[in-house]
Design a protein around this motif. Structure first.
Motif, mmCIF file in Angstrom:
data_model
loop_
_atom_site.group_PDB
_atom_site.id
_atom_site.type_symbol
_atom_site.label_atom_id
_atom_site.label_comp_id
_atom_site.label_asym_id
_atom_site.label_seq_id
_atom_site.Cartn_x
_atom_site.Cartn_y
_atom_site.Cartn_z
ATOM 1 N N ILE A 1 0.838 -1.201 0.000
ATOM 2 C CA ILE A 1 0.000 0.000 0.000
ATOM 3 C C ILE A 1 0.876 1.255 0.000
ATOM 4 O O ILE A 1 1.815 1.379 0.794
ATOM 5 C CB ILE A 1 -0.938 -0.003 1.223
ATOM 6 C CG1 ILE A 1 -2.058 -1.029 1.009
ATOM 7 C CG2 ILE A 1 -1.537 1.387 1.455
ATOM 8 C CD1 ILE A 1 -3.038 -1.131 2.162
ATOM 9 N N VAL A 2 0.536 2.191 -0.909
ATOM 10 C CA VAL A 2 1.247 3.473 -0.979
ATOM 11 C C VAL A 2 0.362 4.614 -0.497
ATOM 12 O O VAL A 2 0.858 5.718 -0.230
ATOM 13 C CB VAL A 2 1.740 3.763 -2.413
ATOM 14 C CG1 VAL A 2 2.822 2.789 -2.807
ATOM 15 C CG2 VAL A 2 0.587 3.719 -3.402
ATOM 16 N N VAL B 1 3.903 6.616 3.093
ATOM 17 C CA VAL B 1 4.607 7.666 3.821
ATOM 18 C C VAL B 1 3.981 7.939 5.185
ATOM 19 O O VAL B 1 4.688 8.322 6.150
ATOM 20 C CB VAL B 1 4.657 8.960 2.967
ATOM 21 C CG1 VAL B 1 3.271 9.579 2.846
ATOM 22 C CG2 VAL B 1 5.635 9.969 3.544
ATOM 23 N N ALA B 2 2.669 7.739 5.330
ATOM 24 C CA ALA B 2 2.002 7.979 6.609
ATOM 25 C C ALA B 2 2.364 6.936 7.643
ATOM 26 O O ALA B 2 2.138 7.148 8.849
ATOM 27 C CB ALA B 2 0.494 8.024 6.413
ATOM 28 N N TRP B 3 2.886 5.796 7.205
ATOM 29 C CA TRP B 3 3.251 4.726 8.139
ATOM 30 C C TRP B 3 4.749 4.692 8.428
ATOM 31 O O TRP B 3 5.200 3.871 9.234
ATOM 32 C CB TRP B 3 2.830 3.364 7.584
ATOM 33 C CG TRP B 3 1.356 3.222 7.344
ATOM 34 C CD1 TRP B 3 0.374 4.048 7.759
ATOM 35 C CD2 TRP B 3 0.715 2.159 6.619
ATOM 36 N NE1 TRP B 3 -0.850 3.607 7.356
ATOM 37 C CE2 TRP B 3 -0.671 2.423 6.645
ATOM 38 C CE3 TRP B 3 1.161 1.025 5.960
ATOM 39 C CZ2 TRP B 3 -1.607 1.589 6.042
ATOM 40 C CZ3 TRP B 3 0.240 0.189 5.360
ATOM 41 C CH2 TRP B 3 -1.144 0.462 5.389
ATOM 42 N N ASP B 4 5.527 5.512 7.757
ATOM 43 C CA ASP B 4 6.981 5.452 7.881
ATOM 44 C C ASP B 4 7.480 6.674 8.666
ATOM 45 O O ASP B 4 7.463 7.797 8.135
ATOM 46 C CB ASP B 4 7.614 5.420 6.487
ATOM 47 C CG ASP B 4 9.107 5.149 6.532
ATOM 48 O OD1 ASP B 4 9.649 5.000 7.651
ATOM 49 O OD2 ASP B 4 9.731 5.095 5.464
ATOM 50 N N PRO B 5 7.937 6.507 9.897
ATOM 51 C CA PRO B 5 8.400 7.664 10.695
ATOM 52 C C PRO B 5 9.740 8.215 10.222
ATOM 53 O O PRO B 5 10.136 9.297 10.657
ATOM 54 C CB PRO B 5 8.513 7.073 12.108
ATOM 55 C CG PRO B 5 8.748 5.614 11.895
ATOM 56 C CD PRO B 5 7.993 5.242 10.651
ATOM 57 N N THR C 1 8.157 8.835 -2.164
ATOM 58 C CA THR C 1 7.938 10.187 -2.678
ATOM 59 C C THR C 1 6.587 10.282 -3.371
ATOM 60 O O THR C 1 5.842 11.266 -3.201
ATOM 61 C CB THR C 1 9.057 10.564 -3.657
ATOM 62 O OG1 THR C 1 10.322 10.421 -2.997
ATOM 63 C CG2 THR C 1 8.892 11.989 -4.150
ATOM 64 N N ALA C 2 6.246 9.272 -4.174
ATOM 65 C CA ALA C 2 4.934 9.247 -4.819
ATOM 66 C C ALA C 2 3.825 9.148 -3.777
ATOM 67 O O ALA C 2 2.757 9.752 -3.918
ATOM 68 C CB ALA C 2 4.862 8.083 -5.802
ATOM 69 N N SER C 3 4.077 8.400 -2.696
ATOM 70 C CA SER C 3 3.086 8.276 -1.630
ATOM 71 C C SER C 3 2.832 9.622 -0.956
ATOM 72 O O SER C 3 1.700 9.928 -0.552
ATOM 73 C CB SER C 3 3.570 7.246 -0.601
ATOM 74 O OG SER C 3 2.689 7.177 0.498
ATOM 75 N N MET C 4 3.899 10.435 -0.825
ATOM 76 C CA MET C 4 3.736 11.759 -0.223
ATOM 77 C C MET C 4 2.816 12.632 -1.078
ATOM 78 O O MET C 4 1.958 13.361 -0.562
ATOM 79 C CB MET C 4 5.102 12.417 -0.068
ATOM 80 C CG MET C 4 5.059 13.806 0.579
ATOM 81 S SD MET C 4 6.699 14.548 0.708
ATOM 82 C CE MET C 4 7.120 14.729 -1.023
ATOM 83 N N LEU C 5 2.955 12.542 -2.400
ATOM 84 C CA LEU C 5 2.090 13.322 -3.286
ATOM 85 C C LEU C 5 0.640 12.842 -3.193
ATOM 86 O O LEU C 5 -0.297 13.642 -3.227
ATOM 87 C CB LEU C 5 2.596 13.222 -4.721
ATOM 88 C CG LEU C 5 3.997 13.789 -4.991
ATOM 89 C CD1 LEU C 5 4.414 13.530 -6.426
ATOM 90 C CD2 LEU C 5 4.056 15.269 -4.679
ATOM 91 N N LEU C 6 0.475 11.548 -3.063
ATOM 92 C CA LEU C 6 -0.879 11.015 -2.901
ATOM 93 C C LEU C 6 -1.505 11.469 -1.583
ATOM 94 O O LEU C 6 -2.699 11.799 -1.528
ATOM 95 C CB LEU C 6 -0.838 9.486 -2.940
ATOM 96 C CG LEU C 6 -0.962 8.819 -4.316
ATOM 97 C CD1 LEU C 6 -0.651 7.333 -4.211
ATOM 98 C CD2 LEU C 6 -2.345 9.029 -4.885
ATOM 99 N N ALA C 7 -0.712 11.495 -0.531
ATOM 100 C CA ALA C 7 -1.243 11.870 0.782
ATOM 101 C C ALA C 7 -1.765 13.297 0.761
ATOM 102 O O ALA C 7 -2.815 13.593 1.357
ATOM 103 C CB ALA C 7 -0.162 11.690 1.841
ATOM 104 N N SER C 8 -1.043 14.206 0.098
ATOM 105 C CA SER C 8 -1.494 15.601 0.052
ATOM 106 C C SER C 8 -2.774 15.746 -0.760
ATOM 107 O O SER C 8 -3.556 16.674 -0.536
ATOM 108 C CB SER C 8 -0.392 16.482 -0.554
ATOM 109 O OG SER C 8 -0.130 16.094 -1.896
#
Length: 674
Positions: free
Chosen positions: A350-351, A423-427, A470-477
């Protein structure tokens, strides 16, 4: 008495005749002709009785041209079948020496037609003599002399064959005339056996291309840092929103293939892809999860109501906003840990993992504690997840329209994966991202996905961990959003990236509607939105704008072009085949009739015809000075027959076939033996 001997087939035949016939050997005055017939004695070494009839090899050789012609016709028929069998379902251009298939067929058909016409013509010529011959042991029959002309005309086909049929000169002769007349349709019908179907065939043009993009890797890592291209964020968000705001009744199209001819086919191939799914968290038996969701939603909702009131007052909305006292809230937020709603293989990949909170009935816009508590009691939750997967595709371009079908999907890691991709799961991500130390944290770490089933290639599918985060960060926003909608699905207030509106339409119905869709339709529409968004992001990944290109990233297909193929309709060859078979039967029956009638094989011999007519017959029909029409009228009235000796031989005093002029009432005296 003079005699002559003829050696034939190991036997000696004696023709006995007097040098000058004596008075006692003359016929009476009532004889119909002055010609006489000699008896033929066939003697054998074993003392056979006179009168025995034997077919000699000389007689068989007389039929040799017709037999050879018939065999030639059969060989032509075999050649035609072999030619058509080899040409069936092959391109029409594959001909020999530049000659078309129809030309070759017409040539071989003409040869076969000539081959079966030769036995027919010669057989009719032979039946002409048998027609004028009286059967052995039966009263003599007289025929109109004009029948000679009818048979001769029938040998040439056309009108002559029709006259022979109408006049009916025997069953066998009519049978032969029918076969000959059927030859008029042979060439036309056999040409109908060849038809041409336009099909798609492999193009042989060197400049034709068929290529479709796929992703075998997702990585922009260049060995030191991420090699990001300009506007990567914009491209990704555009792909997401394209999928989100595609109506649930439509589907995002797959990546378009490049086909130079407009007709191309690719073998089944695999590619990296993004998959999307929905889970109903309201039904999950996880109290701790429900408590976290409730707390997060309550804070988001309270903040939305407060900021909306403040924004409405400062923006001058005035009475417009305050008049709306009932709304539908839709809130999308990030999940900080896995929920367990998806299996472990999917969870590992999951991303982006988000929840969506909504109500199925309108709630108050008041932000006081009591109203907020009542509002939270009506909230339901769904999980929205995107994850990496591999898919098998089949692509085909037909008349310029590209169609790609998803054959199978697999979400499974084959190599060791020591880091989450969400990215939300990775501190570790945000600390290294803010300080620029992610190369030290992640570097070139990558993992491999299992190849999808049914794919015809064997490439590896790898993903770089840093690029995926990095792609996950864009999805989160993009997936952080909330809004309030009125009863007619108009947006009252919003706060976030804008994706909530797309899900709101799927949950609550289209604009200006007042009734909610059924629960099963709402869930199906949300799944369609996720599938469309995942497909749109997959197109972005496959197009290669956010990854380093590799040689195996492009799949080559086969280019097809419209081409005419030969199709053989074998039933149209029945005419020629039947004609040759019936001609063989006709020839055999004619040979048998000749043998049974004990007549020489004369066929269409012009010399035999010249010798057949006696002087008295010629005098009665006259010459051609009065014209051919007059001659035919006289021949129609004249009755003739072939004379047979007592033992069945047809001969005159010179040993030649003889026609005797007379009427049915006149009888010829029985020949005597010298």
């Amino acid at each position: 008495m003079a005699s002559a001997s003829v050696f034939s087939g190991g036997q000696t035949s004696w023709l006995q005749f007097p040098a000058e016939p004596s008075q006692e050997h003359q016929f009476s005055k009532q004889e119909t002709s002055t010609r006489v017939s000699l008896e033929c004695y066939t003697r054998s070494s074993d003392g056979e009785e006179p009168g025995t009839k034997v077919i000699s090899s000389i007689q068989l050789r007389r039929w040799l041209p017709e037999i050879l012609a018939q065999l030639g016709g059969m060989l032509c028929l075999i050649a035609i079948f072999v030619l058509l069998w080899r040409a069936d379902n092959r391109p029409s251009e594959e001909m020999y020496l530049g000659v078309t298939l129809n030309t070759i067929l017409a040539f071989l058909t003409s040869l076969a037609k000539v081959a079966f016409l030769v036995p027919i013509a010669e057989g009719l010529a032979q039946l002409k003599w048998i027609w004028f011959l009286s059967p052995v042991g039966r009263p003599a029959k007289h025929r109109p002399l004009l029948d000679f002309q009818v048979f001769d005309d029938a040998m040439r086909g056309g009108i002559g064959g029709v006259r022979l049929l109408i006049g009916f000169k025997g069953m066998l002769a009519s049978f032969g005339a029918l076969i000959m007349l059927s030859g008029l349709f042979t060439s036309t019908l056999t040409q109908q056996a060849i038809t041409y179907d336009v099909r798609k065939a492999l193009s042989l043009q060197a400049n034709d291309t068929a290529a479709v993009d796929r992703a075998t890797t997702f990585s922009t890592y260049d060995g030191n840092m991420l090699a990001l291209t300009p506007y990567d964020t914009l491209r990704e968000q555009r792909a997401i929103f394209e999928g989100f705001f595609t109506p649930s009744t439509e589907r995002v199209t797959e990546l378009r293939a490049n086909c130079s001819s407009g007709d191309c086919i690719w073998p089944a191939y695999g590619s990296l892809a993004v998959c999307g799914g929905v889970a109903n968290l309201s039904t999950v038996n996880n109290p701790a999860l429900h408590d976290r969701l409730r707390k997060t939603t309550e804070k988001r909702l309270q903040l939305l109501l407060q900021t909306s009131n403040i924004t409405a007052g400062s923006a001058g909305y005035g009475n417009f906003y305050t008049a709306i006292d009932k709304v539908f809230p839709v809130i999308i937020g990030l999940l900080d840990e896995p929920t367990g709603a998806f299996n472990q293989s999917v969870t590992d990949l999951i991303v982006s993992d988000s929840f969506i909170a909504y109500t199925e009935e309108m709630v108050s816009t008041s932000s006081d504690a009591d109203a907020l508590t009542e509002m939270m009691s009506k909230v339901k939750y769904l999980e929205l997840a995107f994850w990496w997967c591999t898919k098998t595709y089949e692509t085909e371009v037909t008349q310029g329209q590209s169609v790609t079908r998803e054959v199978s999907t697999l979400s499974r890691v084959t190599s060791e994966l020591n880091n989450t991709l969400n990215v939300a799961w990775d501190p570790k991500f945000y600390p290294c991202y803010s300080t620029g130390q992610c190369n030290d944290t992640y570097g070139g770490a990558e993992f491999t996905l299992e190849r999808p089933p049914n794919a015809e290639d064997s490439v590896d599918f790898t993903i770089n961990v840093w690029t995926s985060l990095t792609a996950s960060m864009l999805l989160a926003s993009t997936m952080l959003d909330s809004l309030l909608m009125d009863r007619t699905r108009g947006v009252v207030a919003s706060n976030g990236g804008g994706s909530a509106k797309a899900f709101a339409f799927s949950l609550l119905g289209d604009f200006l509607t007042t009734e909610l869709p059924p629960p099963e339709k709402r869930l199906a529409d949300i799944q369609t939105v996720m599938t469309n968004a995942a497909r749109s992001m997959t197109n972005l990944v496959r197009a290669g704008t956010t990854r380093l290109s590799r040689p195996e990233s492009v799949v080559q297909g086969s280019v097809y072009a419209p081409q005419a193929f030969v199709r053989i309709r074998w039933e149209w060859m029945g005419m020629l085949t039947t004609q040759l078979v019936l001609t063989t039967l006709f020839l055999v029956l004619t040979v048998a009739a000749t043998y049974m009638s004990r007549v020489q094989v004369i066929k269409s011999s012009s010399l035999a015809t010249l010798c057949a007519l006696d002087d008295e017959t010629r005098q009665n029909i006259g010459g051609i000075g009065d014209g051919v029409d007059k001659l035919e009228q006289k021949a129609k009235k004249a009755s003739v027959r072939l004379e047979r000796s007592r033992h069945g031989d047809i001969e005159d005093s010179a040993g030649r076939p003889a026609l005797w002029l007379g009427t049915p009432k006149q009888e010829r005296l029985e020949p005597r033996t010298w």
